[in-house]
Scaffold this motif. Structure first.
Motif, PDB file in Angstrom:
ATOM      1  N   VAL A   1      99.327   9.968  49.953  1.00  0.00           N
ATOM      2  CA  VAL A   1      98.603  11.217  49.735  1.00  0.00           C
ATOM      3  C   VAL A   1      97.299  11.108  50.519  1.00  0.00           C
ATOM      4  N   ARG A   2      97.038  12.087  51.369  1.00  0.00           N
ATOM      5  CA  ARG A   2      95.790  12.100  52.135  1.00  0.00           C
ATOM      6  C   ARG A   2      94.898  13.229  51.631  1.00  0.00           C
ATOM      7  N   VAL A   3      93.601  12.963  51.570  1.00  0.00           N
ATOM      8  CA  VAL A   3      92.619  13.971  51.188  1.00  0.00           C
ATOM      9  C   VAL A   3      91.818  14.324  52.433  1.00  0.00           C
ATOM     10  N   TYR A   4      91.848  15.602  52.816  1.00  0.00           N
ATOM     11  CA  TYR A   4      91.146  16.070  54.008  1.00  0.00           C
ATOM     12  C   TYR A   4      89.964  16.948  53.624  1.00  0.00           C
TER      13      TYR A   4
ATOM     14  N   LYS B   1      89.844  10.247  51.947  1.00  0.00           N
ATOM     15  CA  LYS B   1      90.392   9.314  50.947  1.00  0.00           C
ATOM     16  C   LYS B   1      91.915   9.365  51.071  1.00  0.00           C
ATOM     17  N   ALA B   2      92.596   8.304  50.614  1.00  0.00           N
ATOM     18  CA  ALA B   2      94.061   8.289  50.675  1.00  0.00           C
ATOM     19  C   ALA B   2      94.631   7.419  49.558  1.00  0.00           C
ATOM     20  N   ILE B   3      95.887   7.697  49.227  1.00  0.00           N
ATOM     21  CA  ILE B   3      96.671   6.850  48.317  1.00  0.00           C
ATOM     22  C   ILE B   3      97.909   6.420  49.087  1.00  0.00           C
ATOM     23  N   ARG B   4      98.287   5.146  48.933  1.00  0.00           N
ATOM     24  CA  ARG B   4      99.465   4.633  49.646  1.00  0.00           C
ATOM     25  C   ARG B   4     100.392   3.902  48.693  1.00  0.00           C
TER      26      ARG B   4
ATOM     27  N   ILE C   1      93.630  13.923  39.985  1.00  0.00           N
ATOM     28  CA  ILE C   1      94.872  14.559  40.420  1.00  0.00           C
ATOM     29  C   ILE C   1      96.067  13.931  39.701  1.00  0.00           C
ATOM     30  N   TRP C   2      97.142  14.716  39.607  1.00  0.00           N
ATOM     31  CA  TRP C   2      98.454  14.222  39.195  1.00  0.00           C
ATOM     32  C   TRP C   2      99.368  14.238  40.413  1.00  0.00           C
ATOM     33  N   VAL C   3     100.122  13.172  40.578  1.00  0.00           N
ATOM     34  CA  VAL C   3     101.048  13.051  41.706  1.00  0.00           C
ATOM     35  C   VAL C   3     102.452  12.804  41.170  1.00  0.00           C
ATOM     36  N   ALA C   4     103.423  13.586  41.657  1.00  0.00           N
ATOM     37  CA  ALA C   4     104.831  13.352  41.324  1.00  0.00           C
ATOM     38  C   ALA C   4     105.439  12.456  42.391  1.00  0.00           C
ATOM     39  N   SER C   5     106.000  11.342  41.955  1.00  0.00           N
ATOM     40  CA  SER C   5     106.624  10.387  42.874  1.00  0.00           C
ATOM     41  C   SER C   5     107.894   9.846  42.222  1.00  0.00           C
ATOM     42  N   ASN C   6     109.032  10.178  42.819  1.00  0.00           N
ATOM     43  CA  ASN C   6     110.332   9.805  42.257  1.00  0.00           C
ATOM     44  C   ASN C   6     110.428  10.281  40.794  1.00  0.00           C
ATOM     45  N   ARG C   7     110.561   9.371  39.830  1.00  0.00           N
ATOM     46  CA  ARG C   7     110.718   9.772  38.426  1.00  0.00           C
ATOM     47  C   ARG C   7     109.392   9.826  37.676  1.00  0.00           C
ATOM     48  N   HIS C   8     108.282   9.511  38.355  1.00  0.00           N
ATOM     49  CA  HIS C   8     107.016   9.302  37.663  1.00  0.00           C
ATOM     50  C   HIS C   8     105.955  10.343  38.030  1.00  0.00           C
ATOM     51  N   ALA C   9     105.097  10.633  37.061  1.00  0.00           N
ATOM     52  CA  ALA C   9     103.862  11.388  37.293  1.00  0.00           C
ATOM     53  C   ALA C   9     102.710  10.412  37.122  1.00  0.00           C
ATOM     54  N   LEU C  10     101.862  10.308  38.137  1.00  0.00           N
ATOM     55  CA  LEU C  10     100.760   9.345  38.134  1.00  0.00           C
ATOM     56  C   LEU C  10      99.429  10.089  38.165  1.00  0.00           C
TER      57      LEU C  10
ATOM     58  N   PHE D   1      95.383   9.945  38.883  1.00  0.00           N
ATOM     59  CA  PHE D   1      94.373   9.204  39.638  1.00  0.00           C
ATOM     60  C   PHE D   1      93.005   9.866  39.503  1.00  0.00           C
ATOM     61  N   THR D   2      92.006   9.033  39.309  1.00  0.00           N
ATOM     62  CA  THR D   2      90.620   9.474  39.438  1.00  0.00           C
ATOM     63  C   THR D   2      90.199   9.174  40.865  1.00  0.00           C
ATOM     64  N   MET D   3      89.879  10.219  41.621  1.00  0.00           N
ATOM     65  CA  MET D   3      89.668  10.053  43.060  1.00  0.00           C
ATOM     66  C   MET D   3      88.224   9.682  43.414  1.00  0.00           C
ATOM     67  N   ASP D   4      87.287   9.883  42.481  1.00  0.00           N
ATOM     68  CA  ASP D   4      85.891   9.572  42.792  1.00  0.00           C
ATOM     69  C   ASP D   4      85.603   8.102  42.531  1.00  0.00           C
ATOM     70  N   THR D   5      86.155   7.255  43.388  1.00  0.00           N
ATOM     71  CA  THR D   5      85.909   5.811  43.331  1.00  0.00           C
ATOM     72  C   THR D   5      85.361   5.354  44.679  1.00  0.00           C
ATOM     73  N   GLU D   6      84.866   4.141  44.724  1.00  0.00           N
ATOM     74  CA  GLU D   6      84.325   3.626  45.988  1.00  0.00           C
ATOM     75  C   GLU D   6      85.429   3.277  46.979  1.00  0.00           C
ATOM     76  N   LYS D   7      86.629   3.030  46.471  1.00  0.00           N
ATOM     77  CA  LYS D   7      87.747   2.686  47.354  1.00  0.00           C
ATOM     78  C   LYS D   7      88.098   3.857  48.264  1.00  0.00           C
ATOM     79  N   MET D   8      88.312   3.561  49.546  1.00  0.00           N
ATOM     80  CA  MET D   8      88.774   4.588  50.480  1.00  0.00           C
ATOM     81  C   MET D   8      90.287   4.783  50.366  1.00  0.00           C
ATOM     82  N   ILE D   9      90.986   3.663  50.135  1.00  0.00           N
ATOM     83  CA  ILE D   9      92.449   3.726  50.047  1.00  0.00           C
ATOM     84  C   ILE D   9      92.881   3.195  48.682  1.00  0.00           C
ATOM     85  N   LEU D  10      93.521   4.037  47.893  1.00  0.00           N
ATOM     86  CA  LEU D  10      94.000   3.654  46.569  1.00  0.00           C
ATOM     87  C   LEU D  10      95.483   3.275  46.635  1.00  0.00           C
ATOM     88  N   ALA D  11      95.913   2.508  45.636  1.00  0.00           N
ATOM     89  CA  ALA D  11      97.311   2.088  45.552  1.00  0.00           C
ATOM     90  C   ALA D  11      97.885   2.518  44.206  1.00  0.00           C
ATOM     91  N   LYS D  12      99.165   2.289  44.032  1.00  0.00           N
ATOM     92  CA  LYS D  12      99.839   2.666  42.792  1.00  0.00           C
ATOM     93  C   LYS D  12      99.147   2.027  41.578  1.00  0.00           C
TER      94      LYS D  12
END
Length: 357
Positions: free
Chosen positions: A38-41, A50-53, A74-83, A85-96
């Motif tokens: 997921v990319r944030v533009y 910001k991005a999630i990989r 945000i909520w993200v649908a991926s395969n069978r799961h809804a995840l 994420f709090t996007m306001d973190t210091e990390k530029m790239i987030l993971a599962k």
């Protein structure tokens, strides 16, 4: 037909196809991809902020509305799961592993999520699955409620109904629209688009089944559904009127939404090929896109004195680089279209407003 008041601005390229788009707060937008990213533009610079990989195939992203600035949650649908994420973190790239909550909503390995939807209060999350199932998560308790009635085939789209705290509508590859009371888990109304499918003069059968591929709900409660046979079904029976319109008196609020009633509905041929994406921009202004990238702005009008409803096309514009469209969103100044390039890679095409819409 008017000249298109948008001009091509830029194309953003990604390794894998863009599967979904979502407008965020603070002038950002989210693009989900088949490769689990997921990319944030930023809408002004069109740079990734910001991005999630590493999530697995992403099918839907929804943003929690808030007014505090920042990227929010945000909520993200991926395969069978809804995840979640709090996007306001210091990390530029987030993971599962950075998801603060993960809900398994698909009950079988191949029962994947297709669309997520948030209600107006951000208190309920609706979902739909390949199995045809539809459900709702109460976000305060995390309780999952599954509707007793499912679609007979893939359910690709689900929307909450504005100002109806217990009602939602879903559309499936069985060509049906189902109107649910998710507190009671009952069906309030339904409509089968297969019964109104145009027939081929030569063979007497529809050239393409009216699978429901996409849907949009206007702020006033009009439902639009895009089909695989190039049509849009419009249901105005649940429209919440503000003041007098077209000579018709103000509708009283009814006990339940009546958006599937046939005396307030019509279908229109709006493109050659599947209508894969649509979105409202205001109560009666609708954008549609065909799979091959024909984007059209429509205005819904009526009912007239004789009860006639209509949809008129104001302008049409073809995508420059998106070869197959999966998603479209419209912001104050931009139209953003996501999908595949001719070579199967990811493309997000940006148009900017150059005049009055």
């Amino acid at each position: 037909m008017k000249e298109t008041p948008y001009t091509y601005r830029q194309t953003l390229k990604t390794p894998a196809p863009i599967s979904c788009l979502a407008e965020g707060s603070s002038g950002n937008f989210f693009a989900g991809s088949d490769d689990g990213s997921v990319r944030v533009y930023n809408q002004e610079t069109l740079k990734v902020v910001k991005a999630i990989r590493g999530l697995g195939e992403v099918s839907s992203v929804v943003c929690m509305a808030h007014s505090a600035g920042g990227l929010g949650e945000i909520w993200v649908a991926s395969n069978r799961h809804a995840l979640y994420f709090t996007m306001d973190t210091e990390k530029m790239i987030l993971a599962k592993a950075d998801a603060t909550l993960t809900l398994e909503l698909g009950t079988e390995n191949d029962d994947v999520l297709n669309e997520l939807s948030l209600n107006q209060k951000n208190s309920q999350l609706a979902f739909c699955l390949d199995s045809g199932a539809v459900g709702v998560v109460d976000l305060s308790t995390k309780q999952v409620t599954r509707m007793k009635t499912s679609h007979d085939n893939i359910c690709g789209t689900v929307k909450f109904i504005p100002d109806r705290p217990s009602e939602l509508v879903s559309g499936g590859y069985d060509s049906r629209l189902l109107h649910h009371d998710f507190h009671q888990k009952t069906i309030l109304s339904r409509f089968d688009l297969g019964r109104t499918s145009p027939l081929s003069e030569s063979s007497g059968v529809s050239m393409s089944p009216p699978f429901i591929l996409s849907s949009a709900m206007s702020p006033s409660g009009i439902l639009a559904a895009g089909t695989a046979d190039g049509r849009v079904w419009i249901g105005t029976g649940g429209e919440k009127m503000t003041g007098v319109s077209s000579g018709a008196s103000v509708k009283k609020k009814r006990r339940k939404w009546e958006g599937l009633k046939q005396d307030g509905a019509f279908t229109a041929d709006v493109g050659y090929g599947p209508i894969t994406a649509l979105t409202f921009f205001g109560p009666r202004t609708l954008f549609t896109s065909t799979l091959m990238g024909k984007v059209t702005l429509h205005e819904i009008s009526g009912p007239t004195a004789d009860g006639k409803l209509d949809i008129s096309s104001k302008w049409t514009k073809a995508t420059t680089d998106v070869n197959k469209v999966n998603a479209i969103i419209v912001t104050k100044d931009l139209i953003i279209i996501g999908g595949l390039s001719e070579t199967g890679r990811g493309i997000t095409e940006i148009w900017e407003k150059s005049g009055d819409v």
